[in-house]
Design a protein around this motif. Sequence first.
Motif, short mmCIF file in Angstrom:
data_model
loop_
_atom_site.label_atom_id
_atom_site.label_comp_id
_atom_site.label_asym_id
_atom_site.label_seq_id
_atom_site.Cartn_x
_atom_site.Cartn_y
_atom_site.Cartn_z
N THR A 142 0.84 -1.20 0.00
CA THR A 142 0.00 0.00 0.00
C THR A 142 0.88 1.26 0.00
N GLU A 143 2.14 1.09 -0.37
CA GLU A 143 3.05 2.24 -0.48
C GLU A 143 2.63 3.11 -1.67
N ASP A 144 2.94 4.41 -1.58
CA ASP A 144 2.66 5.29 -2.72
C ASP A 144 3.65 5.03 -3.86
N LEU A 145 3.21 5.30 -5.08
CA LEU A 145 4.06 5.13 -6.26
C LEU A 145 5.04 6.30 -6.36
N PRO A 146 6.22 6.06 -6.92
CA PRO A 146 7.23 7.15 -7.02
C PRO A 146 6.94 8.09 -8.18
N LEU A 147 5.76 8.71 -8.17
CA LEU A 147 5.35 9.47 -9.35
C LEU A 147 6.15 10.76 -9.55
N GLU A 148 6.51 11.42 -8.43
CA GLU A 148 7.14 12.73 -8.58
C GLU A 148 8.43 12.64 -9.39
N GLU A 149 9.28 11.64 -9.04
CA GLU A 149 10.56 11.53 -9.76
C GLU A 149 10.35 11.06 -11.19
N LEU A 150 9.30 10.24 -11.41
CA LEU A 150 9.04 9.80 -12.77
C LEU A 150 8.57 10.96 -13.64
N PHE A 151 7.75 11.85 -13.05
CA PHE A 151 7.31 13.02 -13.81
C PHE A 151 8.49 13.91 -14.17
N GLU A 152 9.45 13.99 -13.25
CA GLU A 152 10.63 14.83 -13.52
C GLU A 152 11.38 14.33 -14.76
N SER A 153 11.39 12.99 -14.94
CA SER A 153 12.14 12.43 -16.07
C SER A 153 11.51 12.81 -17.41
N GLU A 157 6.72 21.44 -17.62
CA GLU A 157 7.77 22.27 -17.02
C GLU A 157 8.46 23.07 -18.12
N LYS A 158 8.43 24.41 -17.99
CA LYS A 158 9.03 25.24 -19.04
C LYS A 158 10.54 25.11 -19.06
N SER A 159 11.12 24.85 -17.87
CA SER A 159 12.58 24.83 -17.80
C SER A 159 13.16 23.42 -18.01
N ALA A 160 12.35 22.51 -18.54
CA ALA A 160 12.84 21.14 -18.74
C ALA A 160 13.99 21.12 -19.74
N GLY A 161 14.92 20.19 -19.54
CA GLY A 161 16.05 20.05 -20.45
C GLY A 161 15.61 19.39 -21.75
N SER A 162 16.50 19.43 -22.74
CA SER A 162 16.11 18.90 -24.06
C SER A 162 15.85 17.40 -23.99
N GLN A 163 16.61 16.69 -23.16
CA GLN A 163 16.39 15.24 -23.04
C GLN A 163 14.99 14.95 -22.48
N GLN A 164 14.64 15.73 -21.44
CA GLN A 164 13.30 15.54 -20.85
C GLN A 164 12.22 15.90 -21.87
N ILE A 165 12.44 16.96 -22.61
CA ILE A 165 11.43 17.37 -23.60
C ILE A 165 11.28 16.30 -24.69
N ASN A 166 12.39 15.70 -25.08
CA ASN A 166 12.30 14.62 -26.07
C ASN A 166 11.51 13.43 -25.53
N CYS A 167 11.80 13.07 -24.27
CA CYS A 167 11.05 11.97 -23.64
C CYS A 167 9.57 12.30 -23.57
N ARG A 168 9.30 13.56 -23.22
CA ARG A 168 7.90 14.00 -23.10
C ARG A 168 7.21 13.89 -24.45
N PHE A 169 7.91 14.28 -25.50
CA PHE A 169 7.32 14.21 -26.84
C PHE A 169 7.05 12.76 -27.23
N ASP A 170 8.01 11.88 -26.94
CA ASP A 170 7.80 10.46 -27.27
C ASP A 170 6.59 9.90 -26.53
N TRP A 171 6.40 10.37 -25.31
CA TRP A 171 5.31 9.87 -24.48
C TRP A 171 3.96 10.42 -24.93
#
Length: 607
Positions: free
Chosen positions: A452-463, A585-599
């Motif tokens: 019943t532990e919470d999922l590690p969503l915050e760090e996953l969203f950061e990625s 996140e406006k200040s996301a890095g290019s790697q994060q933005i690429n991951c976000r686009f793929d998702w």
Amino acid sequence: MIYYKVQPSSPKAHLFSVELRVTQPAPDGVTLFLPAWIPGSYMIRDFAKNIVTLTASCEGHEVAVEKCDKQSWQCAPCRGVLVISYTVYAWDLSVRSAHLDTTHGYFNGTSLFLSVVGRAAQPCSVEILPPEGEAYSDWMIATTLATAAEREPLSFGRFSAANYNELIDHPVEMGLFTHASFDVRGVMHEIAITGRHSADIERLCRDLKPICETHIDLFGELPVMESYLFQVMAVGDGYGGLEHNSSTSLICKRDDLPAQGVTEVTDGYRQFLGLCSHEYFHLWNVKRIRPRIFQQADLSKEVYTRLLWLFEGVTSYYDDLALLRSGRIDADSYMELLAQVITRVIRGNGRRKQTVSESSFDAWTKFYKQDENAPNAIVSYYSKGSLVALALDLTIRHESDGRYSLDDVMRALWLRHGVTDIGIGEDEVEAVIEDVTGVDCAGLLSLALDTTEDLPLEELFESVGIGFRLRVARNPLDNGGVKKEAGKKEMLLRVPGARYRTHPLGVELAQVFDDGAAQLAGLSAGDVILAVDGIRSTEKSFAKQMGASEESDIRVIHAFRRDELMTFNLSPQSPPIDTCDLWLEKSAGSQQINCRFDWLRVSTTDV
Ligand code: ZN
């Protein structure tokens, strides 16, 4: 071959008449039974209780029938064709059973078709007739049951099914409905809307097509089918859907359907499209990729699986995601939907008591039979299940450096278990994920499903460059998401420690949360609060009365429990930090933005 004939014999009395003909009945007699539940809705509903009369005859002679239990009958031995005639009361306006009046008829086979024990594998023939009388001469029929003979579109006639399970997986709607069709990858898709409405059906077709295509692209192909049908019942207030082999039955508010001349996606329309998207995804996930235990499911009693997080949770994850990927909503709207799911999960204390696996297993008695204590006792395999899917997806993307995703896992499940019709065992998903993506998700899965532990969503969203924040609710209607005001009013409002609704005398507590201010004061669900500190409580004033307190203040509450007036001393608590916001996140890095686009599959760089 088993022959059935169905006719609404008395729309005003809500009665269907069914005739069942069994050729070459077994020498020791024929046993009949009606399912106790309908696949896709995990609750014992005892449909046989709606059979009002039942008689049997053979070659003109009456045959004795004995009731064996709540849902089965034994017919005495006879030589010749055994004919069973029965009437079924149909007055449940839901997607799970049957409904009939002078405006329309609707039924699931599980409500109308008696099964002949030992002959479920035999092909079935069904003749469906409209009610007798001039008033019904214009009635049409919408169903994906195969047509046995030449039949004009939407006309009554003879239908067929390869076996009993197929027979009960094509609900039937009849009456005067609005109808339209559109092509998706060479397969005709139809929509039939019953009930009073003034929806823009052309727009519905335009919006549904890309959603269907998004799911087809994810799985790589559409399952083989002649056509697909969205069967919609529009009502004043209602919501629900049930998936079938090549159709879905939906019930929705008529106001959620798109109005003529309106182009915006209202919250209600977004929810309706999400429902259509959900049921369409089930074409693959649960109708064909199935738990092994569902393959020859016993419809007379509960069938238990711990996998509903996979079938309902993953489907709930992709239903809204497909609205974004198909361009029906924008990324901000999707972030709002996701934030609302997270908020819903966080607000239930039951997530600390029940795991998602347990929620699935106990669906029959807990999820489907929720009472006022549900928020304290259970977690939803839909909403938490969809967060498990999200966590899996983002973990696979991150750990595989963007090479794989949950999409690849679903495609593999389709090829290995859907196309082949090999059921999935209770513990087989983990190995498929690792095999397909190379990512070891064992730790995440065991945390997500069996604790019943919470999922590690915050760090996953950061990625993936998504901002995450938890905060206090702004008002009783705030269900999360960055949009300032909730789009529509829910029946239940919220104050710290309880949910409530309006009542002629004040406000009625609907749910009281464990260890919340209301429970600690001794208040219970069902109590009707008349006044706080001697001032009358109303739906409008109650949140303010509770919210304006200093923490040290003791509030005197007068409330009725049944017909007894009681007094309670309540110590207000700080409002909980249980409301989620998500944003790109406006200040996301290019790697994060690429991951976000793929998702998300939409360009999110210009935010
Ligand atoms: Zn579902």
